[in-house]
Design a protein around this motif. Structure first.
Motif, short mmCIF file in Angstrom:
data_model
loop_
_atom_site.label_atom_id
_atom_site.label_comp_id
_atom_site.label_asym_id
_atom_site.label_seq_id
_atom_site.Cartn_x
_atom_site.Cartn_y
_atom_site.Cartn_z
N VAL A 250 0.83 -1.21 0.00
CA VAL A 250 0.00 0.00 0.00
C VAL A 250 0.86 1.26 0.00
O VAL A 250 0.61 2.21 -0.75
N MET A 251 1.92 1.26 0.82
CA MET A 251 2.80 2.43 0.88
C MET A 251 3.51 2.66 -0.45
O MET A 251 3.66 3.80 -0.91
N LEU A 252 3.95 1.58 -1.09
CA LEU A 252 4.61 1.71 -2.38
C LEU A 252 3.64 2.21 -3.45
O LEU A 252 4.01 3.04 -4.30
N LEU A 253 2.40 1.74 -3.42
CA LEU A 253 1.41 2.20 -4.38
C LEU A 253 1.10 3.68 -4.17
O LEU A 253 0.92 4.44 -5.14
N ILE A 254 1.05 4.12 -2.90
CA ILE A 254 0.84 5.54 -2.61
C ILE A 254 1.99 6.37 -3.18
O ILE A 254 1.79 7.42 -3.79
N GLU A 255 3.22 5.87 -2.99
CA GLU A 255 4.39 6.58 -3.51
C GLU A 255 4.37 6.64 -5.04
O GLU A 255 4.79 7.63 -5.64
N MET A 256 3.89 5.57 -5.67
CA MET A 256 3.80 5.56 -7.13
C MET A 256 2.82 6.62 -7.61
O MET A 256 3.06 7.30 -8.61
N VAL A 257 1.69 6.75 -6.92
CA VAL A 257 0.70 7.75 -7.29
C VAL A 257 1.24 9.16 -7.04
O VAL A 257 1.08 10.06 -7.88
N MET A 258 1.93 9.33 -5.90
CA MET A 258 2.48 10.65 -5.56
C MET A 258 3.74 10.98 -6.35
O MET A 258 4.14 12.15 -6.45
N ARG A 259 4.38 9.93 -6.90
CA ARG A 259 5.63 10.07 -7.65
C ARG A 259 6.76 10.63 -6.78
O ARG A 259 7.65 11.34 -7.26
N ARG A 260 6.72 10.31 -5.53
CA ARG A 260 7.80 10.67 -4.61
C ARG A 260 7.71 9.77 -3.38
O ARG A 260 6.65 9.21 -3.07
N ASP A 261 8.83 9.63 -2.69
CA ASP A 261 8.86 8.79 -1.49
C ASP A 261 8.21 9.51 -0.31
O ASP A 261 8.26 10.75 -0.21
N LEU A 262 7.58 8.73 0.56
CA LEU A 262 7.08 9.28 1.81
C LEU A 262 8.28 9.64 2.69
O LEU A 262 9.36 9.06 2.57
N SER A 263 8.08 10.59 3.58
CA SER A 263 9.18 11.02 4.44
C SER A 263 9.60 9.92 5.39
O SER A 263 8.81 9.02 5.72
N ILE A 264 10.86 9.97 5.83
CA ILE A 264 11.39 8.98 6.77
C ILE A 264 10.57 8.97 8.06
O ILE A 264 10.28 7.91 8.62
N SER A 265 10.17 10.15 8.53
CA SER A 265 9.41 10.22 9.78
C SER A 265 8.07 9.50 9.66
O SER A 265 7.63 8.82 10.59
N VAL A 266 7.42 9.65 8.50
CA VAL A 266 6.14 8.96 8.28
C VAL A 266 6.35 7.45 8.25
O VAL A 266 5.61 6.69 8.88
N LYS A 267 7.39 7.00 7.54
CA LYS A 267 7.66 5.57 7.46
C LYS A 267 8.00 4.99 8.83
O LYS A 267 7.56 3.89 9.18
N GLU A 268 8.79 5.73 9.61
CA GLU A 268 9.15 5.25 10.94
C GLU A 268 7.93 5.17 11.84
O GLU A 268 7.77 4.21 12.60
N ALA A 269 7.04 6.16 11.75
CA ALA A 269 5.82 6.15 12.57
C ALA A 269 4.93 4.97 12.19
O ALA A 269 4.38 4.28 13.07
N VAL A 270 4.79 4.73 10.88
CA VAL A 270 3.97 3.60 10.42
C VAL A 270 4.57 2.29 10.89
O VAL A 270 3.84 1.38 11.34
N PHE A 271 5.89 2.19 10.81
CA PHE A 271 6.56 0.95 11.23
C PHE A 271 6.34 0.70 12.73
O PHE A 271 6.04 -0.43 13.14
N LYS A 272 6.46 1.75 13.55
CA LYS A 272 6.27 1.59 15.00
C LYS A 272 4.84 1.19 15.33
O LYS A 272 4.60 0.31 16.16
N VAL A 273 3.86 1.85 14.68
CA VAL A 273 2.45 1.51 14.92
C VAL A 273 2.19 0.07 14.51
O VAL A 273 1.52 -0.69 15.21
#
Length: 433
Positions: A386-409
């Protein structure tokens, strides 16, 4: 436990092969978790066996985790195009699907069993007293011709609907043996122990004796495994539940049992005894009963076996999704889910039934692992997709802070889920009450 570990290891092998194919640097391929016990290094990868080897394994790729020191490595996971990362993430579940299909294909080429239904249609064989089915007027011999708008449902359709419909009405059209039809509504109640809805009915079919316990009343009067039960205490037996009801309701009085052995009618009188050796104390005769299935065994060619395996796995995957959907929508209790302890128990039971049952069970576990990992939850493969598909639509990577928060949750959620299924497994093992 070992079976789960092997299935997870094969899952990780899918990620490993996909990563190597796209030239991602793989630092570690571990069979197990925790401290390294032994292994070897080949090229840049440490192949190891770790202490907790019975729970699976893991693949550590360079730059895989948010904020990883090797994130800037041109051969790191995050440095690869998103479509390649997507394939690497999907490699694990795909490997489990391939394994599930391969196991059933091989099994069907050696031993393919098909149940031949002598009495077509969904016919009620037993209705327990004071249950939703009994209160709705359902009787033995009734045929379900419509279930919530579906004509001529199979018994599998009925069971799935019953399980997911606790406290929810099921609209039925029943046909009596005399041909008359009527509509009724059955509202299953929740079985607190299993977490599933139950209506209190059973499918009609022939019932035969299973294993007979030595020294118990059934063995003393000459009953044998495979005997076809016709009646007990004058009650026709068309469901295993009905037989248990008769024995438990005997109050210790002798029970006349009519049965057939090799087509020859026979009758014995058995004296039930009060016993709690295999569960709550009750009147028993020391014999298991089971449905007698008309099974035709054959061997399929490779194309036919592969086709049948794919169809069976598609049906099973659909059922898994339906159950998970029911849990999310709170139509099915989460108590129905099993964790590693429950799977280990079922694995042992399947192994006792023979190689065919165990291989079929392995296929089911592998398919379940694929489906569960594709759920769109953080830390699972589905969440990464899902995160990769979102990045494909946005055409940019999500921020490190967002990825870290998602990983912790996601990590916290998975730990809570593991604790729940373990608790769930333990409560199922402990005696009721």
């Amino acid at each position: 436990m070992i079976l789960i570990g092997v299935m997870i290891l094969i899952h990780e092998l899918g990620h490993f092969w996909a990563a190597r194919f796209f030239d991602v640097r793989v630092d570690t391929f571990s069979f197990g978790f925790g401290p390294r016990l032994f292994g070897f290094r080949r090229g840049e990868t440490d192949y190891r066996v770790s202490l907790v080897f019975f729970l699976g394994g893991f693949v550590k790729m360079a730059g895989e985790l948010p904020g990883d020191e090797s994130a800037s490595d041109p051969r790191g996971f995050q440095a690869k195009p998103r479509w390649q990362r997507l394939i690497i993430v999907l490699g694990g579940p795909l490997m489990n699907v391939v394994l599930a299909v391969a196991l059933l294909t091989g099994l069907y080429m050696v031993k393919y069993q098909k149940v031949v239904d002598a009495d077509s249609g969904t016919v009620i064989g037993s209705v327990a007293a004071n249950t939703p089915a009994a209160r709705a007027g359902v009787q033995e011999g009734d045929r379900i011709v419509r279930l919530d708008g579906k004509r001529n449902p199979t018994w599998d359709d009925v069971i799935l609907k019953e399980v997911e419909s606790a406290a929810r009405p099921m609209r039925l059209t029943l046909q009596r043996p005399n041909g008359s039809q009527f509509d009724t509504t059955v509202t299953p109640t929740l079985d607190e122990r299993s977490g599933a809805g139950t209506a209190g009915w059973s499918e009609k079919g022939e019932v035969q004796l299973g294993p007979v316990t030595a020294g118990m009343p059934a063995q003393k009067v000459g009953l044998q495994q495979g005997d076809l039960i016709v009646s007990a205490a004058g009650h026709p037996i068309h469901a295993t539940v009905r037989f248990h009801e008769v024995i438990r309701g005997s109050a210790g009085k002798p029970v006349a049992i009519e049965f057939q052995r090799n087509g020859k009618p026979m009758q014995v009188t058995v004296q039930p005894v009060w016993s709690g050796a295999d569960g709550p104390a009750r009147w028993v005769i020391g014999a298991y009963v089971e449905p007698k299935l008309n099974i035709v065994t054959s061997r399929l060619s490779l194309p036919s076996a592969l086709s049948e395996s794919v169809q069976e796995n598609v049906r099973s995957a659909g059922l898994i999704f339906q159950v998970l959907e029911g849990v999310v929508e709170r139509r099915i209790s989460a108590k129905l889910l099993s964790g590693p302890v429950g799977i280990a128990q079922m694995s042992g039971q399947a192994a006792k039934q023979g190689p065919s049952a165990f291989i079929a069970f392995m296929s089911m576990v592998s398919l379940n692992l694929a489906v569960i990992n594709l759920m769109p939850l953080p830390i699972l493969d589905g969440g990464s997709v899902v995160m990769l598909l979102i990045e494909m639509v946005m055409r940019r990577d999500l921020s490190i802070s967002v990825k870290e928060a998602v990983f912790k949750v996601g990590f916290v959620f998975i730990m809570m889920l593991v604790a729940f299924v373990l608790y769930n497994d333990i409560t199922k093992i402990l005696p009721a009450g």
